[in-house]
Design a protein around this motif. Sequence first.
Motif, PDB file in Angstrom:
ATOM      1  N   HIS A  20       0.859  -1.178   0.000  1.00 58.91           N
ATOM      2  CA  HIS A  20       0.000   0.000   0.000  1.00 58.91           C
ATOM      3  C   HIS A  20       0.899   1.232   0.000  1.00 58.91           C
ATOM      4  N   LEU A  21       0.822   2.021  -1.072  1.00 59.36           N
ATOM      5  CA  LEU A  21       1.637   3.219  -1.220  1.00 59.36           C
ATOM      6  C   LEU A  21       0.742   4.441  -1.175  1.00 59.36           C
ATOM      7  N   VAL A  22       1.022   5.335  -0.249  1.00 57.52           N
ATOM      8  CA  VAL A  22       0.345   6.620  -0.191  1.00 57.52           C
ATOM      9  C   VAL A  22       1.339   7.662  -0.674  1.00 57.52           C
ATOM     10  N   LEU A  23       1.009   8.269  -1.798  1.00 52.82           N
ATOM     11  CA  LEU A  23       1.850   9.298  -2.384  1.00 52.82           C
ATOM     12  C   LEU A  23       1.205  10.639  -2.102  1.00 52.82           C
ATOM     13  N   ILE A  24       1.958  11.523  -1.447  1.00 54.49           N
ATOM     14  CA  ILE A  24       1.451  12.832  -1.051  1.00 54.49           C
ATOM     15  C   ILE A  24       2.165  13.908  -1.855  1.00 54.49           C
ATOM     16  N   SER A  25       1.385  14.819  -2.395  1.00 58.10           N
ATOM     17  CA  SER A  25       1.936  15.974  -3.072  1.00 58.10           C
ATOM     18  C   SER A  25       1.022  17.155  -2.783  1.00 58.10           C
ATOM     19  N   GLY A  26       1.395  18.314  -3.275  1.00 56.09           N
ATOM     20  CA  GLY A  26       0.560  19.491  -3.070  1.00 56.09           C
ATOM     21  C   GLY A  26       1.400  20.725  -2.868  1.00 56.09           C
ATOM     22  N   LEU A  27       0.720  21.779  -2.523  1.00 59.94           N
ATOM     23  CA  LEU A  27       1.376  23.067  -2.350  1.00 59.94           C
ATOM     24  C   LEU A  27       2.205  23.118  -1.074  1.00 59.94           C
ATOM     25  N   SER A  28       3.284  23.847  -1.136  1.00 60.98           N
ATOM     26  CA  SER A  28       4.129  24.056   0.036  1.00 60.98           C
ATOM     27  C   SER A  28       3.318  24.804   1.090  1.00 60.98           C
ATOM     28  N   GLY A  29       3.308  24.267   2.284  1.00 62.81           N
ATOM     29  CA  GLY A  29       2.554  24.888   3.366  1.00 62.81           C
ATOM     30  C   GLY A  29       1.147  24.343   3.523  1.00 62.81           C
ATOM     31  N   SER A  30       0.790  23.340   2.717  1.00 62.62           N
ATOM     32  CA  SER A  30      -0.577  22.808   2.754  1.00 62.62           C
ATOM     33  C   SER A  30      -0.775  21.684   3.771  1.00 62.62           C
ATOM     34  N   GLY A  31       0.296  21.198   4.388  1.00 62.12           N
ATOM     35  CA  GLY A  31       0.168  20.174   5.416  1.00 62.12           C
ATOM     36  C   GLY A  31       0.709  18.809   5.034  1.00 62.12           C
ATOM     37  N   LYS A  32       1.546  18.744   4.019  1.00 66.67           N
ATOM     38  CA  LYS A  32       2.087  17.457   3.571  1.00 66.67           C
ATOM     39  C   LYS A  32       2.929  16.788   4.657  1.00 66.67           C
ATOM     40  N   SER A  33       3.755  17.560   5.337  1.00 61.15           N
ATOM     41  CA  SER A  33       4.615  16.987   6.387  1.00 61.15           C
ATOM     42  C   SER A  33       3.788  16.438   7.539  1.00 61.15           C
ATOM     43  N   ILE A  34       2.711  17.112   7.871  1.00 58.16           N
ATOM     44  CA  ILE A  34       1.828  16.627   8.942  1.00 58.16           C
ATOM     45  C   ILE A  34       1.151  15.331   8.512  1.00 58.16           C
ATOM     46  N   ASP A  39      14.782  36.511  -4.708  1.00 55.24           N
ATOM     47  CA  ASP A  39      14.866  37.957  -4.844  1.00 55.24           C
ATOM     48  C   ASP A  39      13.939  38.467  -5.946  1.00 55.24           C
ATOM     49  N   ARG A  40      13.634  37.589  -6.911  1.00 56.41           N
ATOM     50  CA  ARG A  40      12.793  38.023  -8.014  1.00 56.41           C
ATOM     51  C   ARG A  40      11.321  37.654  -7.848  1.00 56.41           C
ATOM     52  N   LEU A  41      10.989  36.738  -6.920  1.00 54.01           N
ATOM     53  CA  LEU A  41       9.606  36.324  -6.686  1.00 54.01           C
ATOM     54  C   LEU A  41       9.190  36.597  -5.245  1.00 54.01           C
ATOM     55  N   THR A  42       8.081  37.279  -5.076  1.00 60.30           N
ATOM     56  CA  THR A  42       7.512  37.461  -3.749  1.00 60.30           C
ATOM     57  C   THR A  42       6.847  36.159  -3.321  1.00 60.30           C
ATOM     58  N   LEU A  43       6.417  36.078  -2.084  1.00 62.90           N
ATOM     59  CA  LEU A  43       5.731  34.886  -1.608  1.00 62.90           C
ATOM     60  C   LEU A  43       4.466  34.626  -2.421  1.00 62.90           C
ATOM     61  N   THR A  44       3.689  35.656  -2.671  1.00 62.26           N
ATOM     62  CA  THR A  44       2.459  35.509  -3.449  1.00 62.26           C
ATOM     63  C   THR A  44       2.764  35.015  -4.863  1.00 62.26           C
ATOM     64  N   GLU A  45       3.800  35.529  -5.467  1.00 64.57           N
ATOM     65  CA  GLU A  45       4.196  35.092  -6.813  1.00 64.57           C
ATOM     66  C   GLU A  45       4.724  33.660  -6.793  1.00 64.57           C
ATOM     67  N   LYS A  50      -0.331  33.158   5.461  1.00 66.76           N
ATOM     68  CA  LYS A  50      -0.358  33.245   6.924  1.00 66.76           C
ATOM     69  C   LYS A  50       0.585  32.214   7.553  1.00 66.76           C
ATOM     70  N   ARG A  51       0.557  30.999   7.031  1.00 70.09           N
ATOM     71  CA  ARG A  51       1.431  29.947   7.580  1.00 70.09           C
ATOM     72  C   ARG A  51       2.895  30.307   7.408  1.00 70.09           C
ATOM     73  N   TYR A  52       3.249  30.838   6.248  1.00 76.61           N
ATOM     74  CA  TYR A  52       4.646  31.227   6.028  1.00 76.61           C
ATOM     75  C   TYR A  52       5.049  32.402   6.909  1.00 76.61           C
ATOM     76  N   SER A  53       4.138  33.324   7.150  1.00 80.59           N
ATOM     77  CA  SER A  53       4.490  34.459   8.007  1.00 80.59           C
ATOM     78  C   SER A  53       4.629  34.022   9.463  1.00 80.59           C
ATOM     79  N   GLU A  54       3.839  33.020   9.864  1.00 79.60           N
ATOM     80  CA  GLU A  54       3.917  32.518  11.240  1.00 79.60           C
ATOM     81  C   GLU A  54       5.192  31.721  11.480  1.00 79.60           C
ATOM     82  N   THR A  55       5.587  30.924  10.511  1.00 84.94           N
ATOM     83  CA  THR A  55       6.758  30.075  10.705  1.00 84.94           C
ATOM     84  C   THR A  55       8.062  30.762  10.321  1.00 84.94           C
ATOM     85  N   ARG A  56       7.957  31.841   9.541  1.00 89.36           N
ATOM     86  CA  ARG A  56       9.124  32.575   9.043  1.00 89.36           C
ATOM     87  C   ARG A  56      10.031  31.700   8.175  1.00 89.36           C
TER      88      ARG A  56
END
Length: 126
Positions: free
Chosen positions: A2-16, A109-115, A95-101
Amino acid sequence: MHLVLISGLSGSGKSIALKVLEDANYYCVDNLPSQLLQQLVGQLDLQGYDKVGVVIDIRGGDSVAMLPLQLDALRANELDLQFLFLDAQDATLIKRYSETRRRHPLASDRLTLTEAIAEERIRLGE
């Protein structure tokens, strides 16, 4: 196996999610380049592991684009494959990125967090 493959956006809870699997006695691997997935699954199968959790995401660079092909190949091998894609609203991710820093993997330097979040959504589109 049984293989569970997890992917998704950074900060979405993959590590949890991966930690939950680890607590359920899954053999877990975080930040695996997708081109190593079949090799890992084969090796763990030979060693007798029957429950495996793997995170593949943007941290693996361009290899994430190869993930759909890897999934097709694994499905052909009669694995019990479960794919979990985690997402969150942009405001939540910011919000998660601002909380965890912590720095977003694509932020620079060329991309903001939103970008960086927008770019990650594009790259993970498939």
